[in-house]
Design a protein around this motif. Sequence first.
Motif, short mmCIF file in Angstrom:
data_model
loop_
_atom_site.label_atom_id
_atom_site.label_comp_id
_atom_site.label_asym_id
_atom_site.label_seq_id
_atom_site.Cartn_x
_atom_site.Cartn_y
_atom_site.Cartn_z
N ARG A 161 0.88 -1.17 0.00
CA ARG A 161 0.00 0.00 0.00
C ARG A 161 0.91 1.22 0.00
O ARG A 161 1.53 1.54 1.00
CB ARG A 161 -0.91 0.03 1.22
N ILE A 162 1.01 1.85 -1.15
CA ILE A 162 1.86 3.02 -1.33
C ILE A 162 0.99 4.14 -1.88
O ILE A 162 0.34 3.98 -2.92
CB ILE A 162 3.04 2.72 -2.29
N ASP A 163 1.01 5.27 -1.19
CA ASP A 163 0.21 6.44 -1.59
C ASP A 163 -1.23 6.05 -1.92
O ASP A 163 -1.76 6.40 -2.97
CB ASP A 163 0.87 7.15 -2.79
N SER A 164 -1.85 5.30 -1.04
CA SER A 164 -3.25 4.86 -1.13
C SER A 164 -3.53 3.84 -2.23
O SER A 164 -4.68 3.43 -2.41
CB SER A 164 -4.19 6.06 -1.30
N GLU A 165 -2.53 3.42 -2.97
CA GLU A 165 -2.74 2.37 -3.98
C GLU A 165 -2.30 1.04 -3.39
O GLU A 165 -1.20 0.91 -2.86
CB GLU A 165 -1.95 2.68 -5.25
N LYS A 166 -3.16 0.04 -3.54
CA LYS A 166 -2.90 -1.27 -2.94
C LYS A 166 -2.82 -2.33 -4.02
O LYS A 166 -3.70 -2.43 -4.87
CB LYS A 166 -4.02 -1.58 -1.96
N ILE A 167 -1.75 -3.12 -3.98
CA ILE A 167 -1.59 -4.24 -4.92
C ILE A 167 -1.06 -5.44 -4.16
O ILE A 167 -0.52 -5.31 -3.06
CB ILE A 167 -0.62 -3.90 -6.09
N SER A 168 -1.19 -6.61 -4.76
CA SER A 168 -0.59 -7.80 -4.18
C SER A 168 0.12 -8.59 -5.28
O SER A 168 -0.25 -8.53 -6.44
CB SER A 168 -1.64 -8.67 -3.49
N LYS A 169 1.17 -9.28 -4.86
CA LYS A 169 1.94 -10.14 -5.75
C LYS A 169 2.18 -11.46 -5.05
O LYS A 169 2.64 -11.49 -3.90
CB LYS A 169 3.31 -9.51 -6.09
N ARG A 170 1.91 -12.54 -5.73
CA ARG A 170 2.11 -13.89 -5.18
C ARG A 170 3.37 -14.48 -5.81
O ARG A 170 3.52 -14.47 -7.03
CB ARG A 170 0.90 -14.75 -5.51
N LEU A 171 4.25 -14.98 -4.96
CA LEU A 171 5.50 -15.58 -5.43
C LEU A 171 5.56 -17.03 -4.99
O LEU A 171 5.43 -17.32 -3.80
CB LEU A 171 6.72 -14.87 -4.84
N GLU A 172 5.74 -17.90 -5.93
CA GLU A 172 6.02 -19.29 -5.60
C GLU A 172 7.54 -19.42 -5.62
O GLU A 172 8.17 -19.24 -6.66
CB GLU A 172 5.37 -20.23 -6.60
N THR A 173 8.14 -19.70 -4.46
CA THR A 173 9.60 -19.66 -4.35
C THR A 173 10.27 -20.65 -5.30
O THR A 173 11.41 -20.44 -5.71
CB THR A 173 10.06 -19.91 -2.91
N PHE A 174 9.59 -21.70 -5.66
CA PHE A 174 10.12 -22.68 -6.61
C PHE A 174 10.51 -21.99 -7.92
O PHE A 174 11.52 -22.30 -8.53
CB PHE A 174 9.07 -23.76 -6.86
#
Length: 193
Positions: free
Chosen positions: A150-163
Amino acid sequence: MKKNLLLLLLFPALVFSQISENPKINTFIDSLGSGTNYFFVEETRPGTIKVMKKEDMQYDCIETPYYWSTDLFWEDKNRNYWRKSFFSCSEHTAEKVDATYLNFVKNNFETIKNEEVLVYKTKNDSISGDRTYTFFKTSNHEPIKNYVFRIDSEKISKRLETFRLTTQGDNLNYEHNQNLKIAELDRMIGINE
């Protein structure tokens, strides 16, 4: 009509991917205030069990079929930078950290938003007639990291599969994945744990 129905069906997935599985973390984030810049990484480890001493348990354990931990980084109103770790039955006291993590995210936010971790690909695609064949590997017991920003009211998500990030071998996308800003951030956090 079909477009609205699709958005309605996808809405819960979009919302829930940007909150923690631990309600204690969500409550803590809410207490920071709506203008706070933060990010957290929630790591799940399927098939892992953590044994805790009873005296280390601060609240009832959140029941999940896997072990998870969360590290939250934020900047307060006085421009101090903090890190707090949460686990399924406990949490650590917030500790002051330098601005490195959050400044990295702020400086690379647009890049992080647009980059994509590619699958573990073992061969180039093969085309036969009107069909394309893709060759890739998966692993179902590797840790998965969900980053929420959440940066400057913008929210995102990222999913990482460590494999996909850590396995060199015959992965044609290894170099691409290693050069992503999200992978660089993941290494920065891992070095200082």
